[in-house]
Enzyme design. Structure first.
Site, mmCIF file in Angstrom:
data_model
loop_
_atom_site.group_PDB
_atom_site.id
_atom_site.type_symbol
_atom_site.label_atom_id
_atom_site.label_comp_id
_atom_site.label_asym_id
_atom_site.label_seq_id
_atom_site.Cartn_x
_atom_site.Cartn_y
_atom_site.Cartn_z
ATOM 1 N N ASP A 37 4.774 -7.776 -7.040
ATOM 2 C CA ASP A 37 5.298 -6.517 -6.526
ATOM 3 C C ASP A 37 6.695 -6.219 -7.089
ATOM 4 O O ASP A 37 7.592 -7.048 -7.029
ATOM 5 C CB ASP A 37 5.358 -6.580 -4.992
ATOM 6 C CG ASP A 37 5.537 -5.228 -4.346
ATOM 7 O OD1 ASP A 37 6.194 -4.348 -4.926
ATOM 8 O OD2 ASP A 37 4.999 -5.028 -3.244
ATOM 9 N N THR A 73 4.369 0.943 -2.905
ATOM 10 C CA THR A 73 3.476 -0.218 -2.915
ATOM 11 C C THR A 73 2.029 0.115 -2.557
ATOM 12 O O THR A 73 1.104 -0.197 -3.316
ATOM 13 C CB THR A 73 4.018 -1.287 -1.953
ATOM 14 O OG1 THR A 73 5.292 -1.726 -2.425
ATOM 15 C CG2 THR A 73 3.075 -2.484 -1.877
ATOM 16 N N HIS A 240 4.918 -1.030 -9.380
ATOM 17 C CA HIS A 240 6.013 -0.122 -9.730
ATOM 18 C C HIS A 240 7.183 -0.927 -10.263
ATOM 19 O O HIS A 240 7.166 -2.169 -10.265
ATOM 20 C CB HIS A 240 6.459 0.687 -8.505
ATOM 21 C CG HIS A 240 6.808 -0.179 -7.317
ATOM 22 N ND1 HIS A 240 7.933 -0.975 -7.267
ATOM 23 C CD2 HIS A 240 6.155 -0.389 -6.140
ATOM 24 C CE1 HIS A 240 7.971 -1.619 -6.122
ATOM 25 N NE2 HIS A 240 6.891 -1.293 -5.416
#
Length: 470
Positions: A37, A73, A240
């Site tokens: 992440d 997310t 991202h």
């Protein structure tokens, strides 16, 4: 007669081998999708990353992945496994409100387990299982939810305290089990958490990136120890990137509009505004064109290239901050040194993409791709028919060794049915062999009887009985 029996023996063996090979399950392509992440594409240039480098050397790397708007997310993780823009799969933000349900959604609350939020799309683990295969999911957003009536074959309820090493071992166990999975997804919270608290440009982030590389090395070593690495297709990516924030770049909405006139549904940098009943015009006119560092959209006027307006969960007013700016109602809230969620065309929002395995080319680099194209790519590797999606395999076909898409594997029954089907196939095959053998022996016998005197018939009978027991 002896020559005939030899031919019968040989024929039985050939037919049995053919039947068994055709009935036994074939070896499926294995695929593991890993998300770190908030891993920005250029973090690999910050420090030495030998484990990433090794995969890149023998695999593929895409420099820029244009993810979907908004670059947060939950929307992007669901895009990766559905191939859909957020407006199509329905997970439009980390915090949402659905007017038809009259309910709110927050990634930090139990409503994430309500299937109604997720059922607008079918994730890849569901599609894979509908094709008769098995899937395993470790902490991937949405993977511990019953979606369209189905859970992953194996999954873990989300628990951020579970270590990366334990997560990896669970997946390997599932890939190695008697009824093995062929598709797995793995999620890890870093470097997102550190990027928020430290800021992406902080020198302290170097140690975080190094730790991610070491975790990748652990994953590779465990796959090798389990004898899976050479047959495993691995995709390492993220949802991202991250950009640096500043206390000098804060926009307070209280300076422009009365906070009693609206509710904030989702937070900066793309603030979702739900005006109170009858207050839309008042709120919109109070905000539009009031600050050059924010753009205020009526939902119907959101630019088409965002693919972010055709869903009722997208609020009537969207306020987008310029890169590096933060929008708050007032300065009473907390402040982060790093954030994401901005325009998905910004390089700072782009994640990394590295892939390795028998399906991928070696030493191949590509300038760019879209995250919606990842889904048809994975379906091609798994050999399953994709659900309708916004991606295109032709955009990423060059990452694969094959020059043409993998043809979908014909549907086979679900797990329990496939075991019975295999046994039934073997029994039917054996029955066919016996039937063929009886017919063959009968023909041989008839020929022999035409030349053997009737007085010697008892000599032939034991030989035929022996033949039937071969």
């Amino acid at each position: 007669m002896e020559n005939c029996l030899v031919r019968v023996n040989y024929l039985v063996i050939v037919i049995l081998l053919t039947v068994l090979s055709s009935c036994s399950p074939g070896e499926l392509n294995k695929l593991l999708l890993v998300s770190f992440d908030g891993f920005r594409w250029d973090y690999l240039q910050r420090v030495t990353t030998p484990n990433f480098d090794a995969l890149i050397k023998d695999g593929v790397q895409v420099k820029h992945v244009e993810n979907v708007y908004i670059t947060k997310t939950y929307p992007n993780h669901y895009t990766m496994v559905t191939g859909l823009y957020a407006e199509s799969h329905g997970i439009v933000a980390n915090e949402m409100y659905d007017p038809s349900l009259n309910q709110a959604f927050s990634m930090n609350k139990m409503d994430v387990y309500d299937s109604r939020w997720w059922d607008e799309a079918e994730p890849l683990w569901v599609t894979n299982q509908r094709a008769g295969h098995r899937s395993g999911a470790v902490m991937w957003p949405g993977s511990d939810v019953e979606i369209r009536g189905t859970y992953p074959t194996h999954y873990l309820l989300y628990n951020s305290s579970v270590s990366f090493e334990v997560r990896v071992q669970k997946l390997i166990d599932w890939f190695k089990s008697k009824e093995a999975i062929n598709f797995g997804v793995l999620y890890w919270e870093e470097p997102d958490e550190s990027g928020h608290s430290l800021g992406p440009e902080s020198p302290l982030m170097n140690a975080v990136i190094t730790d991610i590389d070491e975790k990748l090395g652990f994953l590779v070593e465990q796959l090798k120890s389990a004898g899976l690495f050479d047959t495993m297709n691995i995709i390492i990516t993220s949802d991202h990137g991250m950009t640096a924030m500043s206390t000098e770049k804060i926009i307070e909405l209280d300076n422009y509009v009365n906070g009693d006139l609206y509710t904030i549904i989702d937070k900066s940098p793309v603030v979702a505004i739900l005006p109170k009943e009858g207050k839309f015009d008042e709120v919109y006119s109070a905000l539009v064109n009031k600050n050059p560092n924010m753009t205020v959209y009526n939902r119907e006027d959101i630019p088409d290239h965002y693919n972010y307006k055709q869903n009722a969960r997208i609020m009537p007013i969207i306020i987008e901050a310029k890169e590096g700016w933060t929008i708050v109602q007032n300065k009473n809230g907390t402040f982060m040194l790093g954030n994401h969620g901005y325009d998905n065309r910004l390089p700072s929002m782009h994640p990394l993409f590295v892939a390795h395995g028998p399906a991928f080319r070696q030493g191949y680099k590509k300038d760019g791709m879209r995250s919606v194209d990842l889904y048809p790519l994975m379906c091609s590797i798994l050999g399953i028919q994709p659900s309708p999606n916004n991606g295109s395999l032709s955009n990423v076909q060059d990452l694969l060794k094959q020059t043409h898409p993998t043809q979908p594997i014909p549907h086979i029954p679900q797990v329990r049915e496939s075991s019975y089907a295999w046994v039934l196939g073997v029994l039917l095959g054996i029955a066919l062999v016996i039937g063929f053998l009886i017919g063959f022996v009968k023909q041989v016998t008839d020929r022999q009887l035409s030349v053997v005197p009737h007085t010697n018939l008892e000599i032939v009978q034991p030989l035929l009985q022996a033949d039937l027991h071969l």
